[in-house]
Design a protein around this motif. Structure first.
Motif, PDB file in Angstrom:
ATOM      1  N   TRP A 203      -8.814 -14.339 -10.558  1.00 53.43           N
ATOM      2  CA  TRP A 203      -9.542 -13.780  -9.412  1.00 53.43           C
ATOM      3  C   TRP A 203      -8.844 -14.120  -8.095  1.00 53.43           C
ATOM      4  CZ3 TRP A 203     -13.816 -17.153  -7.073  1.00 53.43           C
ATOM      5  CH2 TRP A 203     -14.207 -16.637  -5.831  1.00 53.43           C
ATOM      6  N   THR A 204      -8.542 -15.403  -7.882  1.00 53.59           N
ATOM      7  CA  THR A 204      -7.975 -15.814  -6.595  1.00 53.59           C
ATOM      8  C   THR A 204      -6.566 -15.258  -6.398  1.00 53.59           C
ATOM      9  OG1 THR A 204      -7.268 -17.917  -7.593  1.00 53.59           O
ATOM     10  CG2 THR A 204      -9.370 -17.905  -6.421  1.00 53.59           C
ATOM     11  N   ARG A 205      -5.789 -15.157  -7.457  1.00 52.93           N
ATOM     12  CA  ARG A 205      -4.442 -14.594  -7.315  1.00 52.93           C
ATOM     13  C   ARG A 205      -4.498 -13.103  -7.029  1.00 52.93           C
ATOM     14  NH1 ARG A 205      -1.332 -15.481 -12.386  1.00 52.93           N
ATOM     15  NH2 ARG A 205       0.393 -14.570 -11.185  1.00 52.93           N
ATOM     16  N   ALA A 206      -5.415 -12.385  -7.676  1.00 56.47           N
ATOM     17  CA  ALA A 206      -5.568 -10.955  -7.394  1.00 56.47           C
ATOM     18  C   ALA A 206      -6.011 -10.740  -5.954  1.00 56.47           C
ATOM     19  CB  ALA A 206      -6.581 -10.332  -8.361  1.00 56.47           C
ATOM     20  N   ARG A 207      -6.912 -11.573  -5.476  1.00 53.12           N
ATOM     21  CA  ARG A 207      -7.346 -11.477  -4.087  1.00 53.12           C
ATOM     22  C   ARG A 207      -6.192 -11.793  -3.138  1.00 53.12           C
ATOM     23  NH1 ARG A 207     -10.050  -8.420  -1.835  1.00 53.12           N
ATOM     24  NH2 ARG A 207     -11.732  -8.774  -3.336  1.00 53.12           N
ATOM     25  N   SER A 208      -5.374 -12.768  -3.510  1.00 49.34           N
ATOM     26  CA  SER A 208      -4.236 -13.134  -2.683  1.00 49.34           C
ATOM     27  C   SER A 208      -3.257 -11.968  -2.545  1.00 49.34           C
ATOM     28  CB  SER A 208      -3.518 -14.346  -3.278  1.00 49.34           C
ATOM     29  OG  SER A 208      -2.376 -14.678  -2.524  1.00 49.34           O
ATOM     30  N   VAL A 209      -2.976 -11.285  -3.651  1.00 46.38           N
ATOM     31  CA  VAL A 209      -2.076 -10.131  -3.617  1.00 46.38           C
ATOM     32  C   VAL A 209      -2.648  -9.040  -2.722  1.00 46.38           C
ATOM     33  CG1 VAL A 209      -1.064  -8.276  -4.992  1.00 46.38           C
ATOM     34  CG2 VAL A 209      -1.068 -10.616  -5.866  1.00 46.38           C
TER      35      VAL A 209
ATOM     36  N   TRP B 179      -5.734  -3.794  -6.346  1.00 44.65           N
ATOM     37  CA  TRP B 179      -5.817  -5.255  -6.408  1.00 44.65           C
ATOM     38  C   TRP B 179      -7.143  -5.754  -5.845  1.00 44.65           C
ATOM     39  CZ3 TRP B 179      -2.779  -8.185  -9.228  1.00 44.65           C
ATOM     40  CH2 TRP B 179      -1.502  -7.737  -9.553  1.00 44.65           C
ATOM     41  N   SER B 180      -7.603  -5.130  -4.770  1.00 43.52           N
ATOM     42  CA  SER B 180      -8.859  -5.563  -4.149  1.00 43.52           C
ATOM     43  C   SER B 180     -10.045  -5.341  -5.083  1.00 43.52           C
ATOM     44  CB  SER B 180      -9.081  -4.802  -2.838  1.00 43.52           C
ATOM     45  OG  SER B 180     -10.307  -5.160  -2.245  1.00 43.52           O
ATOM     46  N   ILE B 181     -10.099  -4.165  -5.700  1.00 49.55           N
ATOM     47  CA  ILE B 181     -11.207  -3.852  -6.601  1.00 49.55           C
ATOM     48  C   ILE B 181     -11.157  -4.746  -7.835  1.00 49.55           C
ATOM     49  CG2 ILE B 181     -12.229  -2.064  -8.062  1.00 49.55           C
ATOM     50  CD1 ILE B 181     -11.070  -0.028  -5.979  1.00 49.55           C
ATOM     51  N   ALA B 182      -9.953  -4.972  -8.363  1.00 50.83           N
ATOM     52  CA  ALA B 182      -9.816  -5.865  -9.516  1.00 50.83           C
ATOM     53  C   ALA B 182     -10.307  -7.261  -9.177  1.00 50.83           C
ATOM     54  CB  ALA B 182      -8.358  -5.903  -9.970  1.00 50.83           C
ATOM     55  N   ALA B 183      -9.953  -7.755  -7.989  1.00 46.92           N
ATOM     56  CA  ALA B 183     -10.412  -9.080  -7.564  1.00 46.92           C
ATOM     57  C   ALA B 183     -11.925  -9.112  -7.424  1.00 46.92           C
ATOM     58  CB  ALA B 183      -9.753  -9.458  -6.244  1.00 46.92           C
TER      59      ALA B 183
ATOM     60  N   ILE C 276       3.154   5.355   2.340  1.00 49.36           N
ATOM     61  CA  ILE C 276       2.193   4.370   2.846  1.00 49.36           C
ATOM     62  C   ILE C 276       0.854   4.523   2.127  1.00 49.36           C
ATOM     63  CG2 ILE C 276       0.941   3.600   4.895  1.00 49.36           C
ATOM     64  CD1 ILE C 276       3.420   4.738   6.487  1.00 49.36           C
ATOM     65  N   ALA C 277       0.456   5.779   1.889  1.00 45.28           N
ATOM     66  CA  ALA C 277      -0.794   6.013   1.162  1.00 45.28           C
ATOM     67  C   ALA C 277      -0.713   5.436  -0.246  1.00 45.28           C
ATOM     68  CB  ALA C 277      -1.096   7.506   1.110  1.00 45.28           C
ATOM     69  N   ALA C 278       0.454   5.549  -0.882  1.00 44.61           N
ATOM     70  CA  ALA C 278       0.626   4.992  -2.224  1.00 44.61           C
ATOM     71  C   ALA C 278       0.537   3.469  -2.197  1.00 44.61           C
ATOM     72  CB  ALA C 278       1.977   5.436  -2.790  1.00 44.61           C
ATOM     73  N   VAL C 279       1.123   2.856  -1.187  1.00 42.70           N
ATOM     74  CA  VAL C 279       1.035   1.400  -1.042  1.00 42.70           C
ATOM     75  C   VAL C 279      -0.412   0.981  -0.822  1.00 42.70           C
ATOM     76  CG1 VAL C 279       1.682  -0.558   0.413  1.00 42.70           C
ATOM     77  CG2 VAL C 279       3.395   1.151  -0.193  1.00 42.70           C
ATOM     78  N   TRP C 280      -1.132   1.744  -0.001  1.00 36.11           N
ATOM     79  CA  TRP C 280      -2.535   1.429   0.274  1.00 36.11           C
ATOM     80  C   TRP C 280      -3.376   1.525  -0.999  1.00 36.11           C
ATOM     81  CZ3 TRP C 280      -5.243  -1.010   3.732  1.00 36.11           C
ATOM     82  CH2 TRP C 280      -6.620  -0.818   3.818  1.00 36.11           C
ATOM     83  N   ARG C 281      -3.091   2.550  -1.823  1.00 34.87           N
ATOM     84  CA  ARG C 281      -3.837   2.681  -3.082  1.00 34.87           C
ATOM     85  C   ARG C 281      -3.559   1.504  -4.005  1.00 34.87           C
ATOM     86  NH1 ARG C 281      -2.333   8.118  -2.491  1.00 34.87           N
ATOM     87  NH2 ARG C 281      -0.612   7.882  -3.984  1.00 34.87           N
TER      88      ARG C 281
END
Length: 305
Positions: free
Chosen positions: A89-95, A16-20, A6-11
């Protein structure tokens, strides 16, 4: 082992969040820079053709600087504020938001994450989400998520889910951002109004001068054009940033989430599996629908292009 997974999934979600965030910041800076440079360029070029005509050295410098700023504004806008940049940007945020929603459903114990194979289901869901955006992984590759102090959400009781997910979205994201965008909207609308008023007043002055001294209103007319252009630029910036849509959308989603929580409490705060799953899914759907409408709005043709 499950916590490590779960920690790996969160990372991965943080990546993705930081990239967005970085993609959004680049677009935002480019938009404001292009707006400022085009405005300054128009003012300097007009000054060279009017008030500085009797000062050759300043007139030449002002004209050159104005032309360079206008050219730089065009370059920045066409290089950084593109349809492909907006989509990235919007696709990265969506992911990022889709993975986040799955993680919170998992931590809240809602279906399909209430059985013994919940971790495997989560991995599969995240895999499907990420496979739709493989072409964007180059933006995530340069992110160091280990420097981020955003811990993995713990297992959540019903009350903890409401506090740490639903209320955090309402009070920590939707309402603050709605207020922020409302302030920016007011600032740019006021600037647009001021520029329009100045252009109107200068137009009246130009008309008066032309009636008293024929051909004597050329300089004033040039400034009328400048302030008219600046007002139009403010209006175009507001349209491109979609502040008005974001204000309405964020407030509406906050109200919807509050209504869902209110109904759940009015029903006696049920925690039976089917009822709890229905509630969590309704909350996550509300957040997801807001994200989808936001992304669809950004996918429209940029008025500034």
């Amino acid at each position: 082992m499950s916590e490590q997974t779960i920690a790996a999934v969160w990372r991965r979600r943080l990546g993705w969040s930081i990239a967005a965030d970085r993609l959004k910041a680049t677009i935002g800076r480019a938009r404001l820079s292009a707006l400022a440079m085009s405005a300054a360029g128009a003012v300097l070029a007009t000054a060279a053709a009017t008030v500085l005509t009797e000062v050759p050295q300043w007139r030449t410098a002002s004209a050159m600087a104005g032309a360079m700023l206008v050219a730089a504004a065009t370059f920045v806008a066409t290089r950084f504020v593109t349809t492909s940049a907006l989509r990235a940007w919007t696709r990265a945020r969506s992911v990022s938001e889709a993975i986040k929603g799955e993680i919170f459903m998992f931590r809240a114990g809602a279906e399909p994450y209430s059985g013994p194979g919940a971790v495997g289901v989560l991995q599969q869901q995240v895999r499907v989400i990420e496979e739709a955006a493989l072409d964007l992984e180059r933006y995530v590759a340069g992110v160091d998520v280990n420097r981020e102090d955003r811990p993995v959400p713990p297992s959540l009781s019903p009350k903890a889910y409401i506090e740490k997910r639903v209320m955090q979205q309402i009070e920590g994201y939707y309402r603050p951002n709605a207020r922020l965008y409302a302030r920016w909207l007011s600032i740019f609308r006021f600037a647009e109004l001021v520029f329009g008023l100045v252009a109107t007043l200068l137009g009246a002055v130009a008309a008066y001068i032309s009636g008293t001294t024929p051909a004597g209103d050329t300089a004033v007319a040039a400034w009328v054009a400048v302030f008219t252009t600046l007002g139009a630029a403010m209006a175009a910036h507001v349209a491109a940033t979609r502040y008005d849509f974001l204000v309405v959308s964020y407030y509406a989603t906050a109200r919807h989430l509050e209504d869902l929580v209110g109904r759940w409490r009015a029903d006696g705060e049920p925690t039976a599996s089917s009822q709890w799953t229905a509630f969590v899914k309704a909350c996550e759907d509300a957040i997801s629908i807001e994200n989808e409408s936001w992304l669809a709005k950004w996918a429209e043709k940029d008025p500034g292009q």
